[in-house]
Design a protein around this motif. Structure first.
Motif, PDB file in Angstrom:
ATOM      1  N   GLY A  12       0.687  -1.517  -0.494  1.00 25.11           N
ATOM      2  CA  GLY A  12       0.099   0.249   0.195  1.00 25.11           C
ATOM      3  C   GLY A  12       1.315   1.335  -0.008  1.00 25.11           C
ATOM      4  N   PHE A  13       0.156   2.707  -0.050  1.00 25.73           N
ATOM      5  CA  PHE A  13       1.112   3.788  -0.538  1.00 25.73           C
ATOM      6  C   PHE A  13       0.896   3.813   1.285  1.00 25.73           C
ATOM      7  CE2 PHE A  13      -1.563   3.962  -3.546  1.00 25.73           C
ATOM      8  CZ  PHE A  13      -0.391   4.575  -5.218  1.00 25.73           C
ATOM      9  N   SER A  14       2.258   4.480   1.365  1.00 23.52           N
ATOM     10  CA  SER A  14       3.125   4.878   3.270  1.00 23.52           C
ATOM     11  C   SER A  14       2.682   6.327   3.063  1.00 23.52           C
ATOM     12  CB  SER A  14       3.915   4.499   3.469  1.00 23.52           C
ATOM     13  OG  SER A  14       4.956   5.144   2.209  1.00 23.52           O
ATOM     14  N   GLY A  15       2.529   6.967   2.234  1.00 29.69           N
ATOM     15  CA  GLY A  15       2.418   8.778   1.924  1.00 29.69           C
ATOM     16  C   GLY A  15       2.712   8.944   0.574  1.00 29.69           C
ATOM     17  N   PHE A  16       2.438  10.846   0.738  1.00 27.90           N
ATOM     18  CA  PHE A  16       2.826  11.368  -0.094  1.00 27.90           C
ATOM     19  C   PHE A  16       2.978  12.588  -0.697  1.00 27.90           C
ATOM     20  CE2 PHE A  16      -1.385  12.042   1.084  1.00 27.90           C
ATOM     21  CZ  PHE A  16      -1.756  13.939   1.258  1.00 27.90           C
ATOM     22  N   SER A  17       3.591  13.837  -1.625  1.00 28.47           N
ATOM     23  CA  SER A  17       3.656  15.259  -1.504  1.00 28.47           C
ATOM     24  C   SER A  17       3.597  15.541  -3.246  1.00 28.47           C
ATOM     25  CB  SER A  17       4.955  14.961  -2.080  1.00 28.47           C
ATOM     26  OG  SER A  17       5.880  16.263  -2.048  1.00 28.47           O
ATOM     27  N   VAL A  18       1.960  16.057  -2.554  1.00 31.97           N
ATOM     28  CA  VAL A  18       1.949  17.434  -3.840  1.00 31.97           C
ATOM     29  C   VAL A  18       2.204  18.552  -4.060  1.00 31.97           C
ATOM     30  CG1 VAL A  18      -0.337  18.213  -4.401  1.00 31.97           C
ATOM     31  CG2 VAL A  18      -0.037  15.996  -3.479  1.00 31.97           C
ATOM     32  N   SER A  19       2.565  18.751  -5.064  1.00 30.43           N
ATOM     33  CA  SER A  19       2.869  20.405  -4.858  1.00 30.43           C
ATOM     34  C   SER A  19       3.257  21.051  -6.666  1.00 30.43           C
ATOM     35  CB  SER A  19       5.333  20.572  -4.928  1.00 30.43           C
ATOM     36  OG  SER A  19       5.232  20.008  -5.801  1.00 30.43           O
ATOM     37  N   GLY A  20       3.566  22.322  -6.844  1.00 32.15           N
ATOM     38  CA  GLY A  20       3.328  23.093  -7.674  1.00 32.15           C
ATOM     39  C   GLY A  20       1.833  23.771  -8.010  1.00 32.15           C
ATOM     40  N   HIS A  21       1.458  24.361  -8.908  1.00 30.44           N
ATOM     41  CA  HIS A  21       0.208  24.525  -9.471  1.00 30.44           C
ATOM     42  C   HIS A  21       0.009  24.063 -10.823  1.00 30.44           C
ATOM     43  CE1 HIS A  21       0.459  27.594  -6.827  1.00 30.44           C
ATOM     44  NE2 HIS A  21       0.995  27.923  -7.108  1.00 30.44           N
ATOM     45  N   ALA A  22      -1.492  23.539 -10.918  1.00 35.87           N
ATOM     46  CA  ALA A  22      -2.252  23.087 -12.639  1.00 35.87           C
ATOM     47  C   ALA A  22      -2.082  23.919 -13.806  1.00 35.87           C
ATOM     48  CB  ALA A  22      -3.462  22.399 -12.238  1.00 35.87           C
TER      49      ALA A  22
END
Length: 101
Positions: A12-22
């Motif tokens: 499974g997933f243990s985390g995430f990072s989301v950055s920037g702009h669409a």
């Protein structure tokens, strides 16, 4: 460009990072960025406040990171759901980069 990186551990997933702009609209009027930001905030708040899972959440100027510190199955499922949600949006908007590590 908006970049979403999801981290896997075991099955499974243990985390995430989301950055920037669409880059779909001007800053403050970008509905794609707003949709993803809302989904990320809901995911972080649900994992920490409602599931009570141990997690590290970092909110920086242009990035949000979440790392699970325990093996919470509901939290992992919610991260998988966020991954699927962003993947669907990315199919329609090419300025979204989705990675799994």
């Amino acid at each position: 460009m908006l970049k979403a990186v999801f981290y896997k551990q075991g099955d499974g997933f243990s985390g995430f990072s989301v950055s920037g702009h669409a880059g779909y609209g001007t800053e403050g009027n970008d509905i794609v960025c707003a949709a993803i930001t809302s989904a990320v905030e809901l995911t972080c708040n649900t994992i920490t406040e409602f599931f009570g899972a141990a997690a590290s959440v970092e909110v920086l100027e242009n990035e949000v990171r979440l790392t699970l510190k325990d093996d919470s199955a509901p939290a992992r499922q919610l991260i998988a759901s966020l991954h699927a949600h962003i993947a669907y949006i990315a199919q329609e908007h090419r300025k979204i980069k989705l990675e799994t590590k």
